[in-house]
Each structure stands twice: as structure tokens, then as C-alpha cells.
Design an enzyme around this catalytic site. Structure first.
Site, short mmCIF file in Angstrom:
data_model
loop_
_atom_site.label_atom_id
_atom_site.label_comp_id
_atom_site.label_asym_id
_atom_site.label_seq_id
_atom_site.Cartn_x
_atom_site.Cartn_y
_atom_site.Cartn_z
N ALA B 40 0.85 -1.19 0.00
CA ALA B 40 0.00 0.00 0.00
C ALA B 40 0.89 1.24 0.00
O ALA B 40 1.75 1.37 0.84
CB ALA B 40 -0.89 0.02 1.23
N THR B 41 0.73 2.08 -0.98
CA THR B 41 1.42 3.38 -1.05
C THR B 41 0.40 4.34 -1.64
O THR B 41 -0.57 3.87 -2.25
CB THR B 41 2.64 3.33 -1.98
OG1 THR B 41 2.18 3.02 -3.28
CG2 THR B 41 3.62 2.26 -1.53
N THR B 42 0.48 5.55 -1.58
CA THR B 42 1.47 6.51 -1.13
C THR B 42 0.81 7.40 -0.08
O THR B 42 -0.37 7.73 -0.24
CB THR B 42 1.90 7.37 -2.34
OG1 THR B 42 2.53 6.52 -3.31
CG2 THR B 42 2.82 8.51 -1.98
N ASP B 57 -3.34 7.84 -1.20
CA ASP B 57 -4.15 7.29 -2.29
C ASP B 57 -4.83 6.03 -1.76
O ASP B 57 -4.66 5.66 -0.59
CB ASP B 57 -3.28 6.97 -3.50
CG ASP B 57 -2.43 5.73 -3.27
OD1 ASP B 57 -1.87 5.62 -2.15
OD2 ASP B 57 -2.33 4.87 -4.15
N LYS B 73 -5.79 4.19 3.97
CA LYS B 73 -4.44 4.15 4.54
C LYS B 73 -4.22 5.21 5.61
O LYS B 73 -3.17 5.24 6.24
CB LYS B 73 -3.41 4.36 3.42
CG LYS B 73 -3.50 3.35 2.30
CD LYS B 73 -2.56 3.70 1.18
CE LYS B 73 -2.90 2.89 -0.06
NZ LYS B 73 -2.09 3.27 -1.21
#
Lengths: 246, 260
Positions: B40-42, B57, B73
């Protein structure tokens, strides 16, 4: 002495008498289920009587502060471990008291060579609607009674407690506001503190209000509020008497 | 770990007493048959006029596969703390759950909230305990943390960033983590130095619009960053941390601010 059964029974009876004697100085704690939440109330001399336990759970108690603290801590530990290993929604008062606190208190009470818990407790669980608000009245020996909605009282004298609960149960039905409900609970607290029965005709409302105001002078009115509507999981708030307009 | 009496108010030692503490197992060396890790990013955070904005995101990937574009997130830990996760969600979500329960447990049992330094270190401790997974290259989490410091008057929100081993650093103006963070840091650095207004001077609308555009820019250079797509109603997760508490900027608000 405890090898003989009748000696054990005698020891337990003595113990019950001892606990009741020790609790005599305690002042009652009270609770009520309202449309917008659950109100818990106690009046003390600086020692806390009303506590948050978990998201929808709270406790009010009278007795020895150290014993209330041990029960409070045990309940908080159990609730958080349960919430972490399962889910916060799985924390229930029925399991907390029925399988945890109740048996622990009973075991402690019957172990006659250890100090008994000097406590009388009220525990509350906020439901989705007032009719599903759950109260547990937990005694020092581990026995308990349950009640959905309405008003509840924890006092030293069982007869006075029953009288106060009956009176409050009738009176609280017309109260929807926190301030009005707190005022009513304080009237019952005053009557109980003065050792006046609820079976005879009570003074008029203004006299009762003046009575609790006089009796509570120099003491702290402690209020716990479990809010039914909130965007956060933790529903407990601790408004002051002034914030409630008392 | 020893199973002695738990430390007062410490939820992890209470879990240890019940042998329930979260542990990072030592896994065998990665094999060709091992599943591809979900990542999981960002995420990023910066100071705006009224506090701290944390945004991320909503994409999770596993290799070249997009697992979902609906991940949250940015997680509210309590009314004074926000966690932004970048890395492996399986580990990160568990860390968030441990922190949520730990902070509430401390507040309820000790009848006072945990200080900001203790909250910051609690996350560092979880990262250190995750060291075996980090060293094996699986289960890496590089989070951001924002918390309100009530030791100063008036209370102020602050941003912290970490390395995978648990070192913590306070960010003066902004911090970013995850695969798209390089782009975001560059833009934030530029805006902080030359921008009119600077991020710390922005009002709500400007700050939210800026955050959305940062993610949109990052997604142009990093396929693992989901970006913003009004056509598919895909927006960022944005939370504001103020001295008064946490607020969530809804998708509808983001849509409105972007179209202004």
C-alpha cells in the site's frame, strides 16, 4: 476451624456482616436510561465513583476506593483483551459480569482467610435504544441482578435501595433531558443519604431539590454519560454538574 | 518474552500475560512459490493553516496487479492521533489496531491520556518488534504519524516519520512515505520554498485541493499510486488533525473543492 462445615458457614455469615458494617459510610450511586443515552451519578468527597470501562460501558460504585479500583481494572483489562482478540462489538456486560467479575467476587468472598472486596456496584451497557440499555447491579459477594432500561440504584440498605429504584422508575419516565434526570437522581440520592424511606409521602419537588443542594455542599457531583449518538466508538463523557446546568 | 505482572496501563504487556502478544515470526527464506506481497502506497502529511493534513491514495498492489482502489491508509487512532500507512497492509493494519487499543486502554485504565512522546514511541516499538519480518524483506511498514502535543499551550499537531527499523524523526513542514513519495516530496519542497501560499499558510480548500493534486501528480510517475479519478469517483483519503480533534474530508467535499 473451617474443617467443620458449620464453622465455615458461620465464618461466611460473619464476613457478610463485616462487609455490610464496613460499607455503612458509603453514599449511593444511581443510573438512568434516557432517550439520548445513559446517565450515571455519584456524590463523593473527592474520591471517584463513576468510571468509563469500554466504548459503551461504564461503572459506578461505592465502597473502599482500593477495591473499586481493583474491580475497575479487572473489567477494563477483560474488555480490552476481548475487543482486541475478537472485536469491540463482542464486549458485552453479560459476559463481563456473568463470566468474569461475578465469579471472581464470589470466589474472593468465600475465601475466608483473604480480605473481602468492600464494594457495591452498578454497571451499564449502552444499547441501540433505551429499552436495550442493560444495567447490572453487582454485589460484594458476586451475586447480581439485571435490568433493561429504567432507573437503577446501588445503596447499602437493600430495602431503601428497592424503594428508591421503584420511586425513580416511576418518576424517570417523564424525564428525557439530562439535566432533569440528573436532578431527579440527586433527589433520590439525598433521600437515601438522609436515611429517609420512600414508602412515606415525599416532600415537594422544590424541597427535595433544596435538600440535595444542601447535602451536596462541599462535595463533588460526579456524572458519567454514555451518548447514544456519536461518530466515535468511545461514547463515554464526564460532564460537570455546571455543564449540565445543575 | 517473560510473563511477569503487566506494566500498569501497558496493553502489550497485558497481552503478553495472556500469551496473545502480536509477534513477528521468523519466516523461511522466500521461495519462488511464495505469494506476491500486497503493498500500500502513497501517503503524506503537511502542516496547513489550522493543523496537519494527512492524505493517501487508495490503491493496493501485488506486483503488477492492482488489488483494490478502495484501501483506507489514513487511520484515526484516537481523537489526537492519525496514522498513515505505507508498506504491507497485513502488518500495518495490525499495528493500527494495536495502537488504537493501547491508547484507549492507557487512557481508561490510568485516567489520563498518553503523552505525545509516548504515542510516538509506541509505534517505534511496534516497528522494532517487526524487525524479523523487515529484515526478511516481507512485512515492511514505513508509516507516518501525526499527533497533538498537549504539553505546549496552545496544543499543536506534529508530524513524525520513521525508518523501517523504528527510528523516529519529527518533520518540520511535511513528510511522505511509499513508492510515490519521491514525487510528492519534490513538489512539497518546491511549494514550501517558493510557493505562494506555502502549504503552512493554506486554508482548507487550498490545502485539500493541493493534496489531491499532489496524489494525481505522483500517480503519473508511479503505477502503484492510485491517484484521483473523478470519473470513477476515486478520491484520496484525507484527514485533518487539529488541536480539537480529527476530521475526515469526505469524497463529496473533495469533489466540490476540486471543481471550484
Amino acid at each position: 476451624m473451617t474443617e467443620e462445615p458449620y464453622r465455615w458457614l458461620e465464618a461466611v455469615a460473619n464476613r457478610r456482616e463485616y462487609v455490610r458494617e464496613q460499607l455503612k459510610g458509603g453514599t449511593p450511586v444511581l443510573g438512568a436510561s434516557l432517550p439520548e443515552g445513559i446517565l450515571l451519578l455519584g456524590v463523593g468527597g473527592g474520591q471517584s465513583k463513576v468510571f468509563e470501562l469500554f466504548d459503551r460501558h461504564a461503572l459506578a460504585g461505592l465502597g473502599h476506593p482500593a477495591d473499586i479500583e481493583r474491580i475497575r481494572q479487572a473489567a477494563i483489562d477483560a474488555a480490552h483483551v476481548e475487543a482486541f482478540t475478537r472485536a469491540p462489538e463482542d464486549v458485552s456486560l453479560r459476559r463481563l459480569v456473568g463470566f468474569g467479575l461475578g465469579p471472581q467476587l464470589k470466589t474472593n468472598f468465600e475465601q475466608i482467610f483473604s480480605a473481602p472486596f468492600l464494594v457495591e456496584l452498578l454497571l451499564a451497557e449502552l444499547g441501540p435504544e433505551p429499552g436495550r440499555d442493560l444495567f447490572f447491579r453487582l454485589h460484594f459477594d458476586g451475586s447480581y441482578q439485571t435490568q433493561f432500561g429504567g432507573a437503577v440504584v446501588a445503596a447499602i440498605d437493600a430495602e431503601a435501595e428497592a424503594g428508591a429504584r421503584k420511586w425513580l422508575g416511576e418518576m424517570i419516565q417523564t424525564k428525557t433531558d439530562r439535566k432533569e434526570a440528573a436532578d431527579l437522581l440527586l433527589q433520590a440520592w439525598w433521600r437515601l443519604s438522609e436515611n429517609k424511606p420512600f414508602t412515606e409521602r415525599l416532600p415537594e419537588e422544590e424541597a427535595r431539590r433544596a435538600g440535595w443542594r444542601e447535602a451536596a455542599k462541599g462535595k463533588e457531583i460526579e456524572i458519567g454519560w454514555l451518548a447514544r449518538r456519536s461518530s466515535r466508538p468511545a461514547r463515554y463523557q464526564a460532564p460537570t454538574a455546571a455543564e449540565l446546568g445543575l | 518474552m517473560s510473563h511477569s505482572k503487566p506494566i500498569a496501563g501497558d496493553f502489550l504487556s497485558l497481552l503478553a500475560e495472556h500469551r496473545l502478544e502480536p509477534t513477528a515470526p521468523v519466516a523461511p527464506a522466500a521461495s519462488a512459490g511464495a505469494p506476491v506481497q500486497t503493498q500500500a502506497t502513497t501517503v503524506f502529511g503537511f502542516h496547513w493553516a489550522e493543523g496537519v493534513l494527512m492524505a493517501g491514495d487508495r490503491r493496493a498492489t501485488a506486483g503488477n496487479v492492482i488489488v483494490t482502489d478502495r484501501v483506507e491508509k489514513i487511520i484515526e487512532i484516537d481523537p489526537t492521533s492519525v496514522l498513515a500507512i505505507a508498506g504491507v497492509p497485513a502488518t500495518a493494519f495490525e499495528m493500527a489496531r494495536v495502537l488504537q487499543t493501547s491508547f484507549e486502554y492507557y487512557r481508561r485504565s490510568q485516567l489520563q491520556p498518553l503523552s505525545l512522546p509516548a504515542r510516538v514511541r509506541a509505534l517505534a516499538r511496534l516497528l522494532r518488534e517487526n524487525l524479523p519480518m523487515t529484515m526478511q524483506g516481507i512485512g515492511i511498514v514505513v508509516p507516518l504519524f501525526a499527533g497533538v502535543d498537549h504539553a505546549v499551550t496552545p496544543a499543536e499537531p506534529r508530524i513524525y516519520f520513521y525508518d523501517p527499523l523504528g527510528a523516529q524523526f519529527q518533520a518540520v513542514g511535511y513528510a511522505a512515505s511509499g513508492s510515490g513519495s519521491g514525487t510528492i516530496r519534490s513538489v512539497l519542497s518546491f511549494q514550501e520554498r517558493y510557493g505562494q501560499p506555502r502549504p503552512s499558510q493554506m486554508g482548507l480548500r487550498d490545502a485539500v485541493r493541493f493534496a489531491s493534486r499532489l496524489l494525481a501528480t505522483a500517480s503519473e510517475f508511479d503505477s502503484a499510486t492510485g491517484g484521483i479519478n473523478p470519473a470513477t469517483e476515486t478520491y484520496a483519503t484525507i484527514k485533518l488533525l487539529k488541536a480539537s480533534g480529527v476530521e475526515t474530508i469526505t469524497d463529496a467535499q473533495q469533489k466540490e473543492f476540486l471543481h471550484d
